[in-house]
Design a protein around this motif. Structure first.
Motif, PDB file in Angstrom:
ATOM      1  N   ARG A 136       7.819   2.483   2.434  1.00 55.64           N
ATOM      2  CA  ARG A 136       7.968   3.842   2.743  1.00 55.64           C
ATOM      3  C   ARG A 136       8.890   4.033   3.538  1.00 55.64           C
ATOM      4  O   ARG A 136       9.927   3.499   3.734  1.00 55.64           O
ATOM      5  CB  ARG A 136       6.480   3.935   3.721  1.00 55.64           C
ATOM      6  CG  ARG A 136       7.112   3.030   5.252  1.00 55.64           C
ATOM      7  CD  ARG A 136       5.992   2.743   6.070  1.00 55.64           C
ATOM      8  NE  ARG A 136       6.311   2.689   7.797  1.00 55.64           N
ATOM      9  CZ  ARG A 136       5.474   1.908   8.650  1.00 55.64           C
ATOM     10  NH1 ARG A 136       4.246   2.575   8.961  1.00 55.64           N
ATOM     11  NH2 ARG A 136       6.019   1.563   9.826  1.00 55.64           N
TER      12      ARG A 136
ATOM     13  N   LEU B 231       9.726   6.727   9.001  1.00 56.04           N
ATOM     14  CA  LEU B 231       8.517   6.478   9.581  1.00 56.04           C
ATOM     15  C   LEU B 231       9.115   5.351  10.165  1.00 56.04           C
ATOM     16  O   LEU B 231       8.559   4.453  10.895  1.00 56.04           O
ATOM     17  CB  LEU B 231       7.518   6.169   8.524  1.00 56.04           C
ATOM     18  CG  LEU B 231       6.725   7.304   8.150  1.00 56.04           C
ATOM     19  CD1 LEU B 231       5.701   7.058   6.678  1.00 56.04           C
ATOM     20  CD2 LEU B 231       6.014   7.669   9.168  1.00 56.04           C
TER      21      LEU B 231
ATOM     22  N   ALA C 225       0.153   5.042   0.954  1.00 58.22           N
ATOM     23  CA  ALA C 225      -0.473   5.897   2.618  1.00 58.22           C
ATOM     24  C   ALA C 225      -0.168   6.920   3.483  1.00 58.22           C
ATOM     25  O   ALA C 225       0.354   7.559   3.861  1.00 58.22           O
ATOM     26  CB  ALA C 225      -0.846   5.281   3.463  1.00 58.22           C
ATOM     27  N   PRO C 226      -0.111   8.438   1.860  1.00 59.82           N
ATOM     28  CA  PRO C 226      -0.167   9.595   1.949  1.00 59.82           C
ATOM     29  C   PRO C 226      -0.771  10.605   2.454  1.00 59.82           C
ATOM     30  O   PRO C 226      -2.360   9.517   2.682  1.00 59.82           O
ATOM     31  CB  PRO C 226      -0.113  10.176   0.764  1.00 59.82           C
ATOM     32  CG  PRO C 226      -1.850   9.594  -0.315  1.00 59.82           C
ATOM     33  CD  PRO C 226      -1.002   7.952   0.630  1.00 59.82           C
ATOM     34  N   SER C 227      -0.612  11.624   3.524  1.00 63.57           N
ATOM     35  CA  SER C 227      -1.372  11.826   4.434  1.00 63.57           C
ATOM     36  C   SER C 227      -1.938  13.719   3.136  1.00 63.57           C
ATOM     37  O   SER C 227      -0.821  13.965   2.482  1.00 63.57           O
ATOM     38  CB  SER C 227      -0.683  12.874   5.758  1.00 63.57           C
ATOM     39  OG  SER C 227      -0.496  11.415   6.754  1.00 63.57           O
TER      40      SER C 227
ATOM     41  N   TYR D 136      -2.233   8.002  14.248  1.00 64.57           N
ATOM     42  CA  TYR D 136      -1.576   8.003  13.438  1.00 64.57           C
ATOM     43  C   TYR D 136      -1.257   6.904  13.774  1.00 64.57           C
ATOM     44  O   TYR D 136      -1.627   5.296  12.896  1.00 64.57           O
ATOM     45  CB  TYR D 136      -0.250   8.259  11.899  1.00 64.57           C
ATOM     46  CG  TYR D 136       0.448   7.505  11.952  1.00 64.57           C
ATOM     47  CD1 TYR D 136       0.288   7.261  10.726  1.00 64.57           C
ATOM     48  CD2 TYR D 136       2.014   7.510  12.651  1.00 64.57           C
ATOM     49  CE1 TYR D 136       1.526   6.784   9.723  1.00 64.57           C
ATOM     50  CE2 TYR D 136       2.655   6.400  11.633  1.00 64.57           C
ATOM     51  CZ  TYR D 136       2.410   6.234  10.478  1.00 64.57           C
ATOM     52  OH  TYR D 136       3.196   5.686   9.799  1.00 64.57           O
TER      53      TYR D 136
ATOM     54  N   ARG E 292       0.977  -0.889  -0.036  1.00 64.17           N
ATOM     55  CA  ARG E 292       0.173   0.001  -0.145  1.00 64.17           C
ATOM     56  C   ARG E 292       0.872   0.790  -0.183  1.00 64.17           C
ATOM     57  O   ARG E 292       1.821   0.880   0.667  1.00 64.17           O
ATOM     58  CB  ARG E 292      -1.296  -0.572   1.065  1.00 64.17           C
ATOM     59  CG  ARG E 292      -0.285  -0.193   2.760  1.00 64.17           C
ATOM     60  CD  ARG E 292       0.141   0.872   3.127  1.00 64.17           C
ATOM     61  NE  ARG E 292       0.964   0.839   4.985  1.00 64.17           N
ATOM     62  CZ  ARG E 292       1.338   1.338   5.260  1.00 64.17           C
ATOM     63  NH1 ARG E 292       2.282   2.428   4.672  1.00 64.17           N
ATOM     64  NH2 ARG E 292       1.842   1.215   5.968  1.00 64.17           N
TER      65      ARG E 292
ATOM     66  N   GLU F 275      -4.583   8.982   4.487  1.00 63.88           N
ATOM     67  CA  GLU F 275      -4.755   8.988   5.942  1.00 63.88           C
ATOM     68  C   GLU F 275      -5.022  10.657   6.177  1.00 63.88           C
ATOM     69  O   GLU F 275      -3.945  11.488   6.244  1.00 63.88           O
ATOM     70  CB  GLU F 275      -2.838   8.834   6.042  1.00 63.88           C
ATOM     71  CG  GLU F 275      -2.918   6.951   5.716  1.00 63.88           C
ATOM     72  CD  GLU F 275      -2.113   6.583   6.764  1.00 63.88           C
ATOM     73  OE1 GLU F 275      -0.895   6.999   7.241  1.00 63.88           O
ATOM     74  OE2 GLU F 275      -2.257   5.597   6.598  1.00 63.88           O
TER      75      GLU F 275
ATOM     76  N   VAL G 157      -2.650   3.328  11.889  1.00 60.67           N
ATOM     77  CA  VAL G 157      -2.362   2.610  10.477  1.00 60.67           C
ATOM     78  C   VAL G 157      -2.422   1.253  11.071  1.00 60.67           C
ATOM     79  O   VAL G 157      -2.524   0.729   9.644  1.00 60.67           O
ATOM     80  CB  VAL G 157      -1.305   3.371  10.555  1.00 60.67           C
ATOM     81  CG1 VAL G 157      -0.153   3.227  11.613  1.00 60.67           C
ATOM     82  CG2 VAL G 157      -0.322   3.621   9.135  1.00 60.67           C
TER      83      VAL G 157
HETATM   84  N1  GLU Z   1       0.747   9.276   6.399  1.00 58.62           N
HETATM   85  C1  GLU Z   1       1.953   8.891   6.177  1.00 58.62           C
HETATM   86  C2  GLU Z   1       3.080  10.063   5.560  1.00 58.62           C
HETATM   87  O1  GLU Z   1       2.474  10.325   4.657  1.00 58.62           O
HETATM   88  C3  GLU Z   1       2.392   7.721   5.879  1.00 58.62           C
HETATM   89  C4  GLU Z   1       1.598   6.205   6.784  1.00 58.62           C
HETATM   90  C5  GLU Z   1       3.005   5.151   6.540  1.00 58.62           C
HETATM   91  O2  GLU Z   1       3.052   4.610   4.845  1.00 58.62           O
HETATM   92  O3  GLU Z   1       2.730   4.516   6.701  1.00 58.62           O
HETATM   93  O4  GLU Z   1       4.060  10.792   5.878  1.00 58.62           O
END
Ligand code: GLU
Length: 293
Positions: free
Chosen positions: A184, A188, A9-11, A166, A7, A43, A170
């Motif tokens: 990612r 993170l 998962a952009p904010s 978050y 996946r 997200e 998540v």
């Molecule tokens: N939403 C997070 C971001 O944009 C990434 C989350 C993830 O990949 O776990 O930094």
């Protein structure tokens, strides 16, 4: 390996930039190389930090780059009931407690077990962090060990302003979507320990994590929306994609410069070698994406 499910998962705090494209592209290629599924999850948990046009613009740019996802796009703003259930489960197990302390009151005390300032109406929920040591394995980076009480502590899972954290969202969504692989940015990587602890507490499966390097500006800072990284444009998608593959150490042949996004992605899916990024933590973005310092 048809069970692979990755996946992106952009904010939606701003438009997609070169740094976020790298995470999208690496997660996409790793999934497709393993004949896996690839999902996109928006997200959008923190409205004050969001740009209301960003989610749609991110999705449009992904399509312009040929990064087509499987299934529906999940939006975290529509998943409050699921997060409520996760919090309930933790509370029932005695693993979540209300806490009214401000960051200043806490100082460097990270492990509380119980809130020293109870009885206020305005509080956050914290996860009761176990003690001991946790060593996490990563697909690309060296093993990392945490002393849980000192390095992690009782972290917030629902904020005092009632927004979901978050970390809680998540792990709820990765489990719900049956995500098996998370690729990612390395920024993170320390969140993985918190996510691992929540998964352990809730008996959820642990996806395999691979953290790719981040792209940096001339001054060494990560390219980010906060640093006003340049938004990607549809017009030069194929050229930018070639540069992104090069940055990801995939060595696309010069003859593919000028090829369509689809041709580039087919080549990159066939030749994908995530190992080429092993141990790398950061690299300068290509010149056209760095701001002059
Ligand atoms: N939403 C997070 C971001 O944009 C990434 C989350 C993830 O990949 O776990 O930094």
């Amino acid at each position: 390996m048809s069970e692979y499910h990755g996946r992106f998962a952009p904010s939606p705090t701003g438009p997609l930039h070169f740094g976020s494209l790298l995470a999208a592209l690496a997660s996409y290629l790793d999934a497709r190389h393993h004949q896996g599924r690839w999902s996109v999850r928006i997200e959008d948990l923190d409205p004050p930090r969001e740009d209301p046009t960003a989610a749609d613009s991110i999705l449009r740019i992904l399509e312009d780059y040929g990064l087509f996802w499987d299934g529906p796009v999940i939006r975290q703003s529509e998943r409050s009931d699921a997060y409520e259930e996760t919090l309930d489960q933790l509370r029932q197990q005695g693993l979540a407690f209300p806490c009214a302390c401000s960051r200043r009151q806490l100082g460097d005390r990270l492990h509380l077990g119980i809130c020293p300032t109870p009885g206020q109406s305005d509080f956050a929920w914290r996860f009761l962090c176990p003690s001991g040591e946790l060593t996490l394995h990563d697909g690309l980076q060296a093993d990392h060990s945490y002393q849980l009480e000192q390095d992690i502590g009782d972290f917030v899972i629902r904020r005092r302003d009632t927004l979901w954290s978050y970390q809680l969202a998540v792990i709820t969504d990765d489990a719900f979507q049956q995500i098996t692989h998370v690729v990612r940015g390395i920024d993170l990587i320390d969140s993985t320990a918190r996510q691992y602890l929540l998964q352990e507490a809730l008996k959820l499966p642990h996806p395999e994590y691979s953290h790719i390097p981040v792209a940096t500006e001339d001054n060494g800072q990560k390219l980010s929306k906060q640093n006003l990284a340049l938004p990607l444009r549809a017009a030069d998608a194929a050229d930018v994609l070639w540069q992104a593959l090069d940055w990801l150490q995939q060595h696309p042949p010069a003859s593919l410069r000028g090829a369509s996004c689809q041709t580039l992605l087919e080549w990159a899916t066939d030749h994908w070698q995530i190992e080429a990024l092993a141990g790398l933590t950061q690299q300068p973005a290509p010149a056209g994406f760095r701001r002059r310092s």
